[in-house]
Design an enzyme around this catalytic site. Structure first.
Site, PDB file in Angstrom:
ATOM      1  N   ASP A 191       0.039   5.117   0.932  1.00  0.00           N
ATOM      2  CA  ASP A 191      -0.802   6.521   1.281  1.00  0.00           C
ATOM      3  C   ASP A 191      -0.349   5.690   2.692  1.00  0.00           C
ATOM      4  O   ASP A 191      -1.377   4.409   3.773  1.00  0.00           O
ATOM      5  CB  ASP A 191      -1.877   6.944   1.486  1.00  0.00           C
ATOM      6  CG  ASP A 191      -1.462   7.908   0.244  1.00  0.00           C
ATOM      7  OD1 ASP A 191      -0.864   8.444   0.023  1.00  0.00           O
ATOM      8  OD2 ASP A 191      -2.379   7.274  -0.703  1.00  0.00           O
ATOM      9  N   ASP A 201       0.853  -1.067  -0.017  1.00  0.00           N
ATOM     10  CA  ASP A 201      -0.012   0.399   0.562  1.00  0.00           C
ATOM     11  C   ASP A 201       0.711   1.333  -0.252  1.00  0.00           C
ATOM     12  O   ASP A 201       2.331   0.810   0.553  1.00  0.00           O
ATOM     13  CB  ASP A 201      -0.350   0.349   0.709  1.00  0.00           C
ATOM     14  CG  ASP A 201      -1.540   1.177   1.714  1.00  0.00           C
ATOM     15  OD1 ASP A 201      -1.906   2.047   0.382  1.00  0.00           O
ATOM     16  OD2 ASP A 201      -1.733   1.295   2.467  1.00  0.00           O
TER      17      ASP A 201
HETATM   18  C1  XBP Z   1      -4.487   6.219   0.628  1.00  0.00           C
HETATM   19  C2  XBP Z   1      -6.399   6.880  -0.369  1.00  0.00           C
HETATM   20  C3  XBP Z   1      -6.265   7.734  -0.826  1.00  0.00           C
HETATM   21  C4  XBP Z   1      -5.668   9.143  -0.806  1.00  0.00           C
HETATM   22  C5  XBP Z   1      -5.994  10.523  -1.672  1.00  0.00           C
HETATM   23  O1  XBP Z   1      -5.012   5.450   0.253  1.00  0.00           O
HETATM   24  O2  XBP Z   1      -7.149   6.990   0.100  1.00  0.00           O
HETATM   25  O3  XBP Z   1      -7.320   8.665  -1.794  1.00  0.00           O
HETATM   26  O4  XBP Z   1      -5.678   9.218   0.667  1.00  0.00           O
HETATM   27  O5  XBP Z   1      -5.561  10.245  -3.291  1.00  0.00           O
HETATM   28  P1  XBP Z   1      -3.813   3.850   0.365  1.00  0.00           P
HETATM   29  P2  XBP Z   1      -6.583  10.438  -4.269  1.00  0.00           P
HETATM   30  O6  XBP Z   1      -3.692   3.873   1.351  1.00  0.00           O
HETATM   31  O7  XBP Z   1      -4.189   3.131  -0.481  1.00  0.00           O
HETATM   32  O8  XBP Z   1      -2.982   4.520  -0.955  1.00  0.00           O
HETATM   33  O9  XBP Z   1      -6.359  11.804  -3.688  1.00  0.00           O
HETATM   34  O10 XBP Z   1      -5.536  10.649  -5.681  1.00  0.00           O
HETATM   35  O11 XBP Z   1      -7.615   9.721  -3.904  1.00  0.00           O
HETATM   36 MG    MG Z   2      -2.840   3.155   3.080  1.00  0.00          MG
END
Ligand code: XBP
Ligand code: MG
Length: 253
Positions: free
Chosen positions: A12, A10
């Protein structure tokens, strides 16, 4: 017994603490640029994280936290706001604004040296992944990942399993040959939905999440001089995640 062949990460909250000081800041800059009086505080953003995907998160905000907002074409406004937000976010990363979490580079380098295959599975926009990897991991690190499964490439974002299933299909691997790395409840629902054994590294926004089914729950990847703390799971005498520990976890039923 199946062998460990690939690691799926993953982005973020797992590779880097991008949410509070990255995505949230970029959303607020976009709102300001577009003359919207929306402002997402750290606390509100924690609640908004219940919904993955930036566009989906803005819809969720309007439906639940800003119900008086009126606009002729909310769908297009959100699409526009998301484009502006992505520009701000990638600019922020280009300034070197967000480091990888401690231990991430070390573990990825060890995995590469050992010939493990690597992939990304995230709900964020592909441009954001490129910016983070290029500026915070290594200039050529996009080439290290054979699949970058991101954003709208699948119709249903996490907690749906689709993005992990997509990554597995592209790699031509069975779930039993891989490990997934996640930081959130929506993330582990998605990875477990794809039958992937999952290691959790928590962050401030996800400490209280339900991680039932995780192979291991840690507060980070850990480093030799900065050990992880273990919430759940067996790490033997290890104080940081390395390949040996990953192989042991992978071998456990
Ligand atoms: C994290 C998310 C993303 C980011 C924002 O997902 O939910 O939506 O917060 O990015 P993960 P965008 O942990 O699965 O990476 O604005 O590009 O959607
Ligand atoms: Mg995440």
């Amino acid at each position: 017994m199946s062998t460990l062949q690939a690691l799926i990460f993953d982005v973020d909250g797992t590779l880097a603490d991008t949410e509070r000081d990255g995505h949230r800041v970029a959303f607020n800059l976009a709102f300001k640029e577009l003359g919207l009086d929306w402002h997402w505080s750290e606390a509100l953003y924690g609640q908004l994280l219940a919904v993955t995907g930036g566009k989906e998160r803005m819809h969720h905000y309007l439906q639940n936290f800003n119900t008086d907002f009126q606009h002729d074409d909310v769908d297009n406004l959100i699409i526009e706001a998301h484009k502006v937000k992505t520009r701000h976010y990638t600019e922020l990363l280009a300034k070197g604004g967000l480091p990888m979490r401690p231990g991430v580079k070390r573990l990825i380098n060890e995995a590469r040296a050992a010939g493990l295959r690597l992939a990304i599975s995230t709900t964020t926009t592909p441009a954001n992944v490129t910016a983070l990897l290029t500026h915070s991991l290594a200039a050529d690190s996009m080439d290290w990942f054979e699949v970058i499964a991101a954003g709208d490439i699948v119709p249903a974002k996490k907690p749906a399993a689709d993005i992990y299933l997509y990554a597995l299909e592209k790699m031509g691997l069975a779930a039993e040959n891989c490990l997934a790395f996640e930081d959130s409840e929506n993330g582990i629902k998605s990875s477990l939905g794809a039958d992937l054994k999952t290691i959790i590294t928590t962050n401030d926004y996800t400490l209280d999440h339900d991680f039932s089914g995780a192979a291991l729950i840690l507060d980070g990847f850990g480093e030799a001089d900065s050990p992880f703390s273990v919430t759940s799971g067996n790490v033997g005498d290890k104080t940081y995640l390395d390949l040996e520990l990953l192989k042991t976890l992978h071998g456990q039923s």
